[in-house]
Write a protein that holds these residues in place. Structure first.
Motif, short mmCIF file in Angstrom:
data_model
loop_
_atom_site.label_atom_id
_atom_site.label_comp_id
_atom_site.label_asym_id
_atom_site.label_seq_id
_atom_site.Cartn_x
_atom_site.Cartn_y
_atom_site.Cartn_z
N ARG A 211 43.81 20.34 49.48
CA ARG A 211 43.24 19.39 48.53
C ARG A 211 42.72 18.16 49.26
O ARG A 211 43.24 17.78 50.31
CB ARG A 211 44.28 18.96 47.48
N CYS A 212 41.67 17.57 48.70
CA CYS A 212 41.11 16.33 49.24
C CYS A 212 42.12 15.20 49.03
O CYS A 212 42.65 15.03 47.92
CB CYS A 212 39.78 16.00 48.56
N VAL A 213 42.36 14.42 50.07
CA VAL A 213 43.36 13.34 49.97
C VAL A 213 42.84 12.17 49.13
O VAL A 213 43.63 11.31 48.72
CB VAL A 213 43.76 12.83 51.37
N ARG A 214 41.53 12.15 48.84
CA ARG A 214 40.98 11.04 48.07
C ARG A 214 40.86 11.38 46.58
O ARG A 214 41.27 10.61 45.73
CB ARG A 214 39.61 10.64 48.61
N CYS A 215 40.28 12.55 46.27
CA CYS A 215 40.05 12.89 44.86
C CYS A 215 40.95 14.01 44.37
O CYS A 215 40.93 14.34 43.18
CB CYS A 215 38.59 13.26 44.63
N ASP A 216 41.70 14.64 45.28
CA ASP A 216 42.65 15.71 44.94
C ASP A 216 41.99 17.00 44.47
O ASP A 216 42.64 17.86 43.88
CB ASP A 216 43.66 15.23 43.87
N LYS A 217 40.69 17.16 44.70
CA LYS A 217 40.03 18.41 44.33
C LYS A 217 40.38 19.48 45.35
O LYS A 217 40.50 19.20 46.55
CB LYS A 217 38.51 18.22 44.28
N PRO A 218 40.55 20.74 44.92
CA PRO A 218 40.85 21.83 45.86
C PRO A 218 39.64 22.13 46.74
O PRO A 218 38.51 22.19 46.24
CB PRO A 218 41.20 23.00 44.94
N ILE A 219 39.85 22.30 48.03
CA ILE A 219 38.77 22.60 48.96
C ILE A 219 39.21 23.74 49.88
O ILE A 219 40.37 23.83 50.27
CB ILE A 219 38.39 21.38 49.80
N CYS A 220 38.22 24.57 50.24
CA CYS A 220 38.53 25.68 51.14
C CYS A 220 38.40 25.23 52.60
O CYS A 220 37.99 24.10 52.87
CB CYS A 220 37.61 26.87 50.87
N ALA A 221 38.72 26.13 53.50
CA ALA A 221 38.68 25.78 54.93
C ALA A 221 37.27 25.42 55.39
O ALA A 221 37.10 24.59 56.30
CB ALA A 221 39.24 26.93 55.75
N ASP A 222 36.25 26.01 54.78
CA ASP A 222 34.88 25.71 55.17
C ASP A 222 34.40 24.36 54.66
O ASP A 222 33.48 23.75 55.23
CB ASP A 222 33.92 26.79 54.66
N CYS A 223 34.99 23.88 53.59
CA CYS A 223 34.56 22.61 53.00
C CYS A 223 35.37 21.41 53.49
O CYS A 223 34.91 20.28 53.37
CB CYS A 223 34.67 22.68 51.46
N ASP B 259 31.95 15.54 49.13
CA ASP B 259 31.51 14.49 48.21
C ASP B 259 32.12 13.14 48.56
O ASP B 259 31.44 12.11 48.56
CB ASP B 259 31.87 14.86 46.77
N CYS B 260 33.40 13.11 48.87
CA CYS B 260 34.08 11.85 49.19
C CYS B 260 33.59 11.29 50.53
O CYS B 260 33.45 10.08 50.69
CB CYS B 260 35.59 12.05 49.22
N VAL B 261 33.34 12.17 51.48
CA VAL B 261 32.82 11.72 52.78
C VAL B 261 31.43 11.10 52.61
O VAL B 261 31.13 10.05 53.18
CB VAL B 261 32.77 12.88 53.78
N ALA B 262 30.57 11.74 51.80
CA ALA B 262 29.23 11.21 51.56
C ALA B 262 29.29 9.88 50.85
O ALA B 262 28.54 8.95 51.18
CB ALA B 262 28.41 12.22 50.75
N ALA B 263 30.19 9.75 49.88
CA ALA B 263 30.34 8.48 49.16
C ALA B 263 30.82 7.38 50.10
O ALA B 263 30.38 6.23 50.02
CB ALA B 263 31.31 8.65 47.99
#
Length: 308
Positions: free
Chosen positions: A21-33, A45-49
């Motif tokens: 999970r993303c440590v900022r928005c808690d959305k589930p992410i795979c190894a590629d993302c 998305d969080c990195v771009a923001a």
């Protein structure tokens, strides 16, 4: 009886199960993302923001640290000079113009011609079937002091200036940023034109040499500020000045451009880092000074030769 638990899926790849999970928005992410962060992982998305809100790093002279890294303005200036050269050759209708052995109609209109004897205040030229009446500088044709910077007498003249512009321009554009680099280039070229109007007003001159010599002066002071070695630059500048004298080039235009570049360099290097906005004030003052010198010379010529 408990319900079977299913793993969450990546918010970008719905067919991939993941427990990251993303440590900022808690959305589930795979190894590629996933993107490595100081702590844990972040989603794209969080990195771009985060990049959008990050303050841009500035160079020592106020330009963006990466601005001008590709030399965009330098390439545009070279492209403009080449395009004007080709247009001048076409306007002449003869390849002899490419060798610098003739004045093309575009040169008669745009080269710096400060004064013509015999009370002649303008030149009438047939340009692509149109009759164009172009005043000399002393009669109000001040535009020539700019257009002359993009005209060249022959392909060798063009090639020499463009090579030096390519060598020095990309470095200075990276150091200064595109806006400051372009402004300093144009002011240096204008300083060269003003010097020609003062000391060689009876000649016809053209070329980016004034602006190019300005880059020498500009780089000398920028390198001193950044504690770079100038020895090779001094040698190259000295050789060019010697060639100017031997070949009979416009000494006033070259030295005038060099002085203009030194003035722009002084504005950039002596202004305190925390007051970079004063760079533009300094550039404006230099422009006013060059304009005042130009109008003063016009007044002198008018009184002496009754041009207008």
């Amino acid at each position: 009886m408990s319900e079977e638990q299913t793993a969450p899926t990546c918010y970008r790849h719905r067919n991939r199960q993941t427990y990251l999970r993303c440590v900022r928005c808690d959305k589930p992410i795979c190894a590629d993302c996933r993107i490595d962060a100081p702590v844990g992982f972040q989603c794209p998305d969080c990195v771009a923001a985060g990049r959008r809100t990050m303050r841009q790093t500035r160079s020592s002279f106020g330009g963006g640290a990466r601005a001008g890294a590709a030399g965009t303005v330098t390439k545009v200036l070279i492209g403009a000079n080449v395009a004007v050269f080709l247009l001048a050759v076409i306007s002449a209708g003869s390849l002899a113009a490419a060798t610098g052995s003739m004045m093309t109609p575009l040169h008669l209109i745009g080269a710096e011609i400060g004064f013509l004897p015999g009370f002649q205040t303008s030149i009438t030229v047939d340009l692509f079937g149109l009759e164009v009446n172009a005043p000399v500088v002393a009669a109000g044709g001040y535009y020539r002091m700019i257009t002359a910077m993009f005209l060249h007498f022959g392909v060798i003249h063009l090639l020499f200036n463009m090579v030096v512009l390519w060598m020095l321009g990309r470095i200075l554009e990276r150091d200064l940023g595109p806006a400051r680099f372009f402004t300093a280039y144009m002011l240096s070229g204008l300083a060269g034109s003003v010097a020609v109007y003062l000391f060689s007003f009876g000649t016809s001159t053209a070329g980016a040499s004034g602006a190019v010599y300005g880059l020498f002066g500009l780089m000398i002071l920028i390198n001193r500020k950044l504690k770079r070695d100038n020895q090779g630059l001094y040698v190259l500048l000295g050789l060019n000045l010697v060639l100017t004298l031997i070949m009979g080039f416009s000494f006033a235009g070259h030295v005038g451009g060099l002085v203009g570049g030194l003035a722009c360099g002084a504005i950039l290097t002596f202004t305190p880092r925390e007051r970079r906005s004063l760079h533009w004030v300094g550039f404006a003052v230099l422009l006013v000074v060059l304009a005042a010198i130009t109008f003063f010379q016009t007044g002198l010529l008018d009184n002496q030769y009754d041009i207008v």
